[in-house]
Design an enzyme around this catalytic site. Sequence first.
Site, PDB file in Angstrom:
ATOM      1  N   SER A   1      -4.993  -1.943  -7.222  1.00 19.99           N
ATOM      2  CA  SER A   1      -4.898  -1.081  -8.403  1.00 19.99           C
ATOM      3  C   SER A   1      -5.367  -1.749  -9.688  1.00 19.99           C
ATOM      4  CB  SER A   1      -3.470  -0.577  -8.568  1.00 19.99           C
ATOM      5  OG  SER A   1      -2.560  -1.655  -8.655  1.00 19.99           O
TER       6      SER A   1
ATOM      7  N   HIS B   1      -5.277   4.594  -4.758  1.00 21.08           N
ATOM      8  CA  HIS B   1      -6.558   4.709  -5.473  1.00 21.08           C
ATOM      9  C   HIS B   1      -7.733   4.967  -4.535  1.00 21.08           C
ATOM     10  CE1 HIS B   1      -4.772   3.509  -9.295  1.00 21.08           C
ATOM     11  NE2 HIS B   1      -4.025   2.693  -8.578  1.00 21.08           N
TER      12      HIS B   1
ATOM     13  N   LYS C   1      -2.931  10.344  -8.406  1.00 23.20           N
ATOM     14  CA  LYS C   1      -4.154   9.774  -8.972  1.00 23.20           C
ATOM     15  C   LYS C   1      -5.300  10.766  -8.770  1.00 23.20           C
ATOM     16  CE  LYS C   1      -1.660   5.786  -9.401  1.00 23.20           C
ATOM     17  NZ  LYS C   1      -0.961   4.694  -8.784  1.00 23.20           N
TER      18      LYS C   1
HETATM   19  C1  LIG Z   1       0.191   4.014  -8.878  1.00 23.54           C
HETATM   20  C2  LIG Z   1       0.508   3.314  -7.620  1.00 23.54           C
HETATM   21  C3  LIG Z   1       1.700   3.557  -6.951  1.00 23.54           C
HETATM   22  C4  LIG Z   1       2.780   4.393  -7.545  1.00 23.54           C
HETATM   23  O1  LIG Z   1       2.502   5.745  -7.395  1.00 23.54           O
HETATM   24  P1  LIG Z   1       3.228   6.807  -8.334  1.00 23.54           P
HETATM   25  O2  LIG Z   1       2.986   8.088  -7.624  1.00 23.54           O
HETATM   26  O3  LIG Z   1       2.576   6.714  -9.651  1.00 23.54           O
HETATM   27  O4  LIG Z   1       4.667   6.423  -8.376  1.00 23.54           O
HETATM   28  C5  LIG Z   1       1.885   2.965  -5.727  1.00 23.54           C
HETATM   29  N1  LIG Z   1       0.959   2.138  -5.200  1.00 23.54           N
HETATM   30  C6  LIG Z   1      -0.177   1.852  -5.827  1.00 23.54           C
HETATM   31  C7  LIG Z   1      -1.167   0.932  -5.188  1.00 23.54           C
HETATM   32  C8  LIG Z   1      -0.443   2.430  -7.071  1.00 23.54           C
HETATM   33  O5  LIG Z   1      -1.558   2.135  -7.723  1.00 23.54           O
END
Ligand SMILES: *Cc1c(COP(=O)(O)O)cnc(C)c1O
Length: 382
Positions: free
Chosen positions: A182, A210, A240
């Site tokens: 991320s 992602h 995302k």
């Molecule tokens: C953003 C993210 C999360 C968390 O997800 P949310 O739905 O925002 O709680 C988990 N793992 C990774 C790799 C992320 O980038």
Amino acid sequence: MRSLDAFAAGKLAELDQRHQRRTLVPTARLDGAWLERGGRRLVSFSCNDYLNFASHPQVKAAAIRAVEQHGAGAGASRLVTGNHPLIEELEARLARLKGTEAACVFGSGYLANLGIIPVLVGRDGLVIVDELAHNCINAGAQMAPGRALTFRHNDLSHLREILAAERGNYTHVLVVTDGVFSMDGDLAPLKAMGELCAEYDAWLMSDDAHGIGVIGGGRGSVHVGEGAAAVPLQMGTLSKAIGSYGAYLCASKPVIDLMKTRSRTLVYSTGLPPAAIGAAIEALNIIESEPELIARPVEKARRFTRALNMAPAESPIVPIILGAETRALEAQRVLAEAGYLVSAIRPPTVPAGTSRLRFAFSAAIEDADIDAVAALLREKIL
Ligand SMILES: *Cc1c(COP(=O)(O)O)cnc(C)c1O
């Protein structure tokens, strides 16, 4: 409660001194890549809404329809009365996209990892996590009663060393990694990792927050390149590229049935609101029908890496590592002055001494803005 306020103020002062205090800024997200902050319109290079679905007319309409049919909230845990029909429809769609037997939707990515990992790692279990994996994977590993170890980032020989030394000491071993990292934008070598884990009978889980919607033809990091990597646990988020909120695990039917009865963050937490689920289903409809749209975020990222003579982007995320917190904050300020929002990312989100600008490219960012930002970086920051 004077001691309470003194405690909080003391902690804040320490963070201020390290330039690590964070504050919330009211931000209105407008259409496409635009947002409004402090009375100014800025082009965002910091939203994970890679396909701009949060403001897509079809996705918004689907959310509104879901509210009209099913109400504003789920009303209870999914195991009580909160399991509205849209959730099961979405689970079937996710399983189809990922090529698994079944899927389970969770409240958020953070909650999913907190819920999934302890179900799989009991007292006699070991979990091995990539050192740069997302915070919530480590939080899930900490909540599990078994032992937790880390392996060096994307280093399969280190992972093999740990497996060779430790596999015999545990009944079960879980290996967890981000599919797309991320804060770095690089990919895990999932095909080779899948083979290594199979060799040691370790269970591999990827967090594709992602990846879904933007790589592997929209199916995520397990599906990059020829064929699929052997990853029996494919977790990801709806927050995302899907543009909504929530998360999922795609896996075999027995694993999913176990999650639905044992995962604490599913059992003891309210089901997702219908609007979030309706929006996610519509986003999947678009992902499955518009291949040129889903290719665009990585194309935009590659235009940027080309302009800066960097290695080609593998995902929509490109970090520019600047080192000190103050350097990253100053770079953020310079870009904001020119009309571009790029977030400075500092420890503890990233390792000490690697503060950075994290660029996240969405489909709607104009090429001219990418070129202008690259020029600004070259002239004023790098
Ligand atoms: C953003 C993210 C999360 C968390 O997800 P949310 O739905 O925002 O709680 C988990 N793992 C990774 C790799 C992320 O980038």
